[in-house]
Design a protein around this motif. Structure first.
Motif, PDB file in Angstrom:
ATOM      1  N   LEU A  35       0.828  -1.216   0.000  1.00  0.00           N
ATOM      2  CA  LEU A  35       0.000   0.000   0.000  1.00  0.00           C
ATOM      3  C   LEU A  35       0.856   1.257   0.000  1.00  0.00           C
ATOM      4  CD1 LEU A  35      -2.844  -1.111   2.426  1.00  0.00           C
ATOM      5  CD2 LEU A  35      -3.003  -0.754  -0.050  1.00  0.00           C
ATOM      6  N   ASN A  36       1.988   1.233   0.700  1.00  0.00           N
ATOM      7  CA  ASN A  36       2.891   2.389   0.680  1.00  0.00           C
ATOM      8  C   ASN A  36       3.397   2.676  -0.722  1.00  0.00           C
ATOM      9  OD1 ASN A  36       2.761   3.145   3.334  1.00  0.00           O
ATOM     10  ND2 ASN A  36       4.542   1.952   3.949  1.00  0.00           N
ATOM     11  N   TYR A  37       3.685   1.621  -1.477  1.00  0.00           N
ATOM     12  CA  TYR A  37       4.151   1.841  -2.845  1.00  0.00           C
ATOM     13  C   TYR A  37       3.085   2.577  -3.664  1.00  0.00           C
ATOM     14  CZ  TYR A  37       5.098   1.253  -7.723  1.00  0.00           C
ATOM     15  OH  TYR A  37       5.271   1.509  -9.047  1.00  0.00           O
ATOM     16  N   PHE A  38       1.853   2.135  -3.580  1.00  0.00           N
ATOM     17  CA  PHE A  38       0.803   2.759  -4.384  1.00  0.00           C
ATOM     18  C   PHE A  38       0.454   4.168  -3.899  1.00  0.00           C
ATOM     19  CE2 PHE A  38       0.083  -1.681  -5.572  1.00  0.00           C
ATOM     20  CZ  PHE A  38       0.112  -1.536  -6.939  1.00  0.00           C
ATOM     21  N   GLN A  39       0.715   4.471  -2.642  1.00  0.00           N
ATOM     22  CA  GLN A  39       0.472   5.828  -2.140  1.00  0.00           C
ATOM     23  C   GLN A  39       1.596   6.781  -2.524  1.00  0.00           C
ATOM     24  OE1 GLN A  39      -0.138   5.257   2.040  1.00  0.00           O
ATOM     25  NE2 GLN A  39      -2.236   4.522   1.781  1.00  0.00           N
ATOM     26  N   THR A  40       2.851   6.312  -2.480  1.00  0.00           N
ATOM     27  CA  THR A  40       3.992   7.199  -2.722  1.00  0.00           C
ATOM     28  C   THR A  40       4.636   7.001  -4.092  1.00  0.00           C
ATOM     29  OG1 THR A  40       5.567   5.632  -1.774  1.00  0.00           O
ATOM     30  CG2 THR A  40       4.552   7.223  -0.267  1.00  0.00           C
ATOM     31  N   LEU A  41       4.372   5.846  -4.724  1.00  0.00           N
ATOM     32  CA  LEU A  41       5.010   5.468  -6.000  1.00  0.00           C
ATOM     33  C   LEU A  41       6.532   5.463  -5.903  1.00  0.00           C
ATOM     34  CD1 LEU A  41       2.739   7.277  -8.589  1.00  0.00           C
ATOM     35  CD2 LEU A  41       2.662   4.889  -7.858  1.00  0.00           C
ATOM     36  N   ARG A  42       7.040   5.063  -4.752  1.00  0.00           N
ATOM     37  CA  ARG A  42       8.487   4.972  -4.533  1.00  0.00           C
ATOM     38  C   ARG A  42       8.838   3.563  -4.072  1.00  0.00           C
ATOM     39  NH1 ARG A  42       9.590  10.577  -1.312  1.00  0.00           N
ATOM     40  NH2 ARG A  42       9.044  11.925  -3.053  1.00  0.00           N
ATOM     41  N   THR A  43      10.022   3.151  -4.500  1.00  0.00           N
ATOM     42  CA  THR A  43      10.534   1.854  -4.058  1.00  0.00           C
ATOM     43  C   THR A  43      11.903   2.063  -3.418  1.00  0.00           C
ATOM     44  OG1 THR A  43      11.689   1.380  -6.118  1.00  0.00           O
ATOM     45  CG2 THR A  43       9.370   0.719  -5.990  1.00  0.00           C
TER      46      THR A  43
END
Length: 108
Positions: A35-43
């Motif tokens: 979910l953090n990836y889809f909220q921030t678009l960062r890896t």
């Protein structure tokens, strides 16, 4: 996004196929990161790349004299720095017939 994710997990949890249930367990375990990836678009790909460079540097050197030298090499490798190419300095202090100052002036 979180609502969709929760509905997806509930739907997958009701499947009878064991592989899908295992996949659902994986989605549940890693829900925060996904979910953090889809909220921030960062890896963390850049961090992993730097870590890989550090590991290669460490293994290639087979040990450093001290921690300061190791840290300097990490800055050098991860910062993509380059050293100027200097010819071998003769013991008399001259570089192939030129003084060191004269030679350094000719560097582009």
């Amino acid at each position: 996004m979180q609502d969709f994710y929760e509905r997806l997990i509930i739907k997958f949890a009701n499947f009878t196929v064991m592989e899908i249930r295992k996949f659902t367990a994986c989605l549940t375990r890693n829900a925060v990161e996904i979910l953090n990836y889809f909220q921030t678009l960062r890896t963390n790909a850049i961090l992993e790349g730097s870590n890989s460079k550090i590991s290669i540097t460490k293994s290639r050197a087979r040990g450093f004299k001290n921690m300061s030298n190791f840290m300097n090499m990490i800055y050098f490798v991860c910062g993509e720095l380059s050293l100027p190419l200097l010819p071998i300095i003769e013991s008399a202090g001259e570089i192939k017939g030129q003084s060191q100052h004269d030679w350094l002036q000719n560097i582009p």
